[in-house]
Design a protein around this motif. Structure first.
Motif, mmCIF file in Angstrom:
data_model
loop_
_atom_site.group_PDB
_atom_site.id
_atom_site.type_symbol
_atom_site.label_atom_id
_atom_site.label_comp_id
_atom_site.label_asym_id
_atom_site.label_seq_id
_atom_site.Cartn_x
_atom_site.Cartn_y
_atom_site.Cartn_z
ATOM 1 N N THR A 22 -9.820 -5.527 3.097
ATOM 2 C CA THR A 22 -9.048 -5.633 1.852
ATOM 3 C C THR A 22 -7.710 -4.885 1.945
ATOM 4 O O THR A 22 -6.691 -5.369 1.459
ATOM 5 N N GLY A 23 -7.773 -3.720 2.571
ATOM 6 C CA GLY A 23 -6.562 -2.914 2.708
ATOM 7 C C GLY A 23 -5.485 -3.633 3.504
ATOM 8 O O GLY A 23 -4.293 -3.518 3.206
ATOM 9 N N HIS A 24 -5.927 -4.393 4.499
ATOM 10 C CA HIS A 24 -4.984 -5.144 5.329
ATOM 11 C C HIS A 24 -4.291 -6.227 4.498
ATOM 12 O O HIS A 24 -3.096 -6.467 4.644
ATOM 13 N N LEU A 58 -3.831 -6.092 1.264
ATOM 14 C CA LEU A 58 -2.909 -5.424 0.344
ATOM 15 C C LEU A 58 -1.619 -5.022 1.055
ATOM 16 O O LEU A 58 -0.539 -5.047 0.465
#
Lengths: 124, 91
Positions: A100-102, A104
């Protein structure tokens, strides 16, 4: 221009594991650009699903935390990550295990594309 | 709740040469950043750790070191946690 943008999104799609689809729509969920694999669930691509983001950010703004920027919906098999780039909405549909961080972090990468598309939408 | 996490990050940042650290979970979401580390880098750091593990899936979690002339980024994954440490390198 659209072909260039599509190619760029296709590149992003291939680089991130578990990313099924990138969808750029207007505020009503009408697709402007769609890049994806056949793994993306049909129902999540429907305008009536995408446009609920508009309602959600309206409610989100009532929390007093400022403008809603991103909405992450995590389901059993999929994640739906939507970014507020009004008048456009960017939707990423990924597998539940996707980073998910990627996704974002892609925000900075897609900002120039969005500005170009916003201009194109405003002109038409 | 995150007091302990903040203390650990502070401890890391207080080491000589270290000027920042970022911690992220298995989904690449930032748990905390201290010093001159950006919260936005957490996703990419987790992705790098995941990709590096694929080189030798049977081995233990690798330590990844990215280095330029004056700076170094060390990435280490432990369970669901990934830690990125930014260090300045004196040549």
């Amino acid at each position: 221009m659209v072909e260039e943008v599509r190619k760029l999104l296709q590149d992003i799609l291939q680089k991130i594991q578990g990313l099924h689809c990138i969808l750029i729509t207007d505020r009503d969920g009408v697709p402007l650009l769609k890049v994806g694999t056949d793994k993306a669930p049909e129902n999540a691509l429907r305008p009536n699903f995408i446009s609920t983001f508009g309602l959600a950010i309206d409610q989100g703004s009532k929390l007093g935390l400022g403008k809603t920027g991103t909405l992450i919906c995590s389901y059993a098999q999929y994640q739906v990550i939507q970014m507020n780039k009004l008048p456009l909405i960017v939707t990423f549909i990924t597998s539940d295990t996707c980073n998910t961080g990627h996704i974002l972090a892609l925000q900075n990468q897609i900002n120039p594309i969005i500005s170009t598309l916003t201009l194109a939408v405003a002109e038409s | 709740m995150e007091k302990h996490l903040n203390r650990v990050m502070e401890e890391i940042t207080n080491q000589p040469g270290v000027y920042g650290c970022v911690l992220s979970d298995h989904q690449g979401l930032c748990l905390g950043a201290h010093g001159q580390a950006s919260t936005e880098s957490s996703g990419v750091i987790t992705a790098l750790a995941e990709q590096a593990l694929k080189l030798e899936p049977k081995s233990v979690m690798p330590i990844i070191s990215l280095e330029n002339d004056n700076r170094q980024l060390i990435i280490r994954r432990h369970g669901v946690l990934t830690c990125g440490i930014y260090k300045s390198v004196c040549n």
